[in-house]
Design a protein around this motif. Structure first.
Motif, short mmCIF file in Angstrom:
data_model
loop_
_atom_site.label_atom_id
_atom_site.label_comp_id
_atom_site.label_asym_id
_atom_site.label_seq_id
_atom_site.Cartn_x
_atom_site.Cartn_y
_atom_site.Cartn_z
N GLN A 96 122.06 74.89 40.01
CA GLN A 96 120.82 75.56 39.63
C GLN A 96 119.63 74.82 40.24
N THR A 97 118.70 75.58 40.81
CA THR A 97 117.51 75.01 41.43
C THR A 97 116.28 75.25 40.56
N ASN A 98 115.27 74.43 40.76
CA ASN A 98 113.94 74.62 40.15
C ASN A 98 113.93 74.74 38.63
N ILE A 99 114.61 73.82 37.97
CA ILE A 99 114.52 73.76 36.51
C ILE A 99 113.24 72.97 36.21
N PRO A 100 112.32 73.54 35.42
CA PRO A 100 111.07 72.80 35.12
C PRO A 100 111.38 71.43 34.51
N ASP A 101 110.64 70.40 34.96
CA ASP A 101 110.87 69.02 34.51
C ASP A 101 110.90 68.91 32.98
N GLU A 102 109.97 69.60 32.33
CA GLU A 102 109.86 69.47 30.87
C GLU A 102 111.03 70.12 30.13
N ASP A 103 111.78 71.01 30.80
CA ASP A 103 112.93 71.68 30.19
C ASP A 103 114.26 71.06 30.59
N TYR A 104 114.25 70.18 31.61
CA TYR A 104 115.48 69.75 32.27
C TYR A 104 116.53 69.18 31.31
N LYS A 105 116.17 68.17 30.52
CA LYS A 105 117.15 67.49 29.67
C LYS A 105 117.79 68.45 28.66
N ASP A 106 116.98 69.13 27.87
CA ASP A 106 117.51 70.05 26.86
C ASP A 106 118.29 71.19 27.51
N PHE A 107 117.76 71.70 28.60
CA PHE A 107 118.39 72.84 29.25
C PHE A 107 119.76 72.48 29.83
N THR A 108 119.85 71.36 30.57
CA THR A 108 121.13 71.00 31.18
C THR A 108 122.16 70.59 30.13
N GLU A 109 121.70 69.98 29.03
CA GLU A 109 122.62 69.68 27.93
C GLU A 109 123.19 70.97 27.34
N GLY A 110 122.33 71.99 27.21
CA GLY A 110 122.77 73.28 26.70
C GLY A 110 123.75 73.96 27.65
N ILE A 111 123.48 73.86 28.95
CA ILE A 111 124.39 74.43 29.95
C ILE A 111 125.77 73.78 29.83
N GLU A 112 125.79 72.45 29.76
CA GLU A 112 127.08 71.75 29.68
C GLU A 112 127.83 72.07 28.40
N GLU A 113 127.11 72.10 27.28
CA GLU A 113 127.77 72.32 25.99
C GLU A 113 128.15 73.78 25.76
N TYR A 114 127.21 74.69 25.99
CA TYR A 114 127.44 76.08 25.59
C TYR A 114 127.91 77.00 26.72
N PHE A 115 127.30 76.89 27.89
CA PHE A 115 127.68 77.79 28.99
C PHE A 115 128.99 77.32 29.62
N ILE A 116 128.98 76.14 30.23
CA ILE A 116 130.21 75.63 30.87
C ILE A 116 131.23 75.27 29.80
N GLY A 117 130.78 74.58 28.76
CA GLY A 117 131.70 74.19 27.67
C GLY A 117 132.33 75.39 26.99
N GLY A 118 131.54 76.42 26.74
CA GLY A 118 132.07 77.64 26.10
C GLY A 118 133.12 78.32 26.96
N LEU A 119 132.88 78.34 28.26
CA LEU A 119 133.82 78.95 29.19
C LEU A 119 135.13 78.17 29.23
N VAL A 120 135.03 76.84 29.31
CA VAL A 120 136.24 75.99 29.32
C VAL A 120 137.01 76.16 28.01
N ASP A 121 136.32 76.11 26.87
CA ASP A 121 136.98 76.27 25.57
C ASP A 121 137.68 77.61 25.46
N PHE A 122 137.07 78.65 25.99
CA PHE A 122 137.63 80.00 25.95
C PHE A 122 139.02 80.02 26.59
N PHE A 123 139.17 79.35 27.72
CA PHE A 123 140.46 79.35 28.41
C PHE A 123 141.39 78.27 27.92
N ASP A 124 140.88 77.25 27.24
CA ASP A 124 141.74 76.19 26.68
C ASP A 124 142.51 76.67 25.46
N GLU A 125 141.91 77.63 24.73
CA GLU A 125 142.51 78.03 23.44
C GLU A 125 143.70 78.95 23.62
#
Length: 125
Positions: A96-125
């Motif tokens: 992902q490009t151009n994530i605003p600096d002020e949103d970066y930490k919270d946003f990327t943590e959310g991507i890892e936990e919910y977007f990518i993490g949710g997808l991985v969990d979906f196929f792990d179960e």
């Protein structure tokens, strides 16, 4: 700021692509309301509107390109998801490009936990 993440998913590229492009599948792994159509130039909404944007390009079972919105003044933030066949599943590249600096930490943590993490969990179960 830009963000890049590689992850392994225990499913075929075809299965992962379907999970990312079919509204009923997206609803299953996100557990939330979704509006999505696998068509360029259509707008979408994931996680009850927490992620909204526009579809740009689809390459079946290989690549998805989208613009995710961060407010009206922000530079376009482009998300590219690439699926690579792996020995026993799929190697997913999320960029992902151009994530605003002020949103970066919270946003990327959310991507890892919910977007990518949710997808991985979906196929792990």
């Amino acid at each position: 700021m830009d963000y890049k993440k590689y992850t392994y998913i225990p499913a075929t590229p075809e299965e992962v692509y379907l999970a990312l492009t079919k509204d009923i599948s997206i609803k299953l792994w996100t557990g939330a309301e979704v509006e999505f159509e696998e068509k360029p130039d259509t707008e979408f909404s994931f996680f009850d509107g927490d992620i909204v944007g526009k579809n740009i390009e689809f390459e079946t079972n290989k690549k998805i390109v989208q613009q995710w919105y961060f407010g009206e003044d922000a530079e376009p933030s482009i998300v590219t998801i690439k699926l690579h066949e792996d020995k026993k599943g799929t190697s997913l590249e999320f960029k992902q490009t151009n994530i605003p600096d002020e949103d970066y930490k919270d946003f990327t943590e959310g991507i890892e936990e919910y977007f990518i993490g949710g997808l991985v969990d979906f196929f792990d179960e």
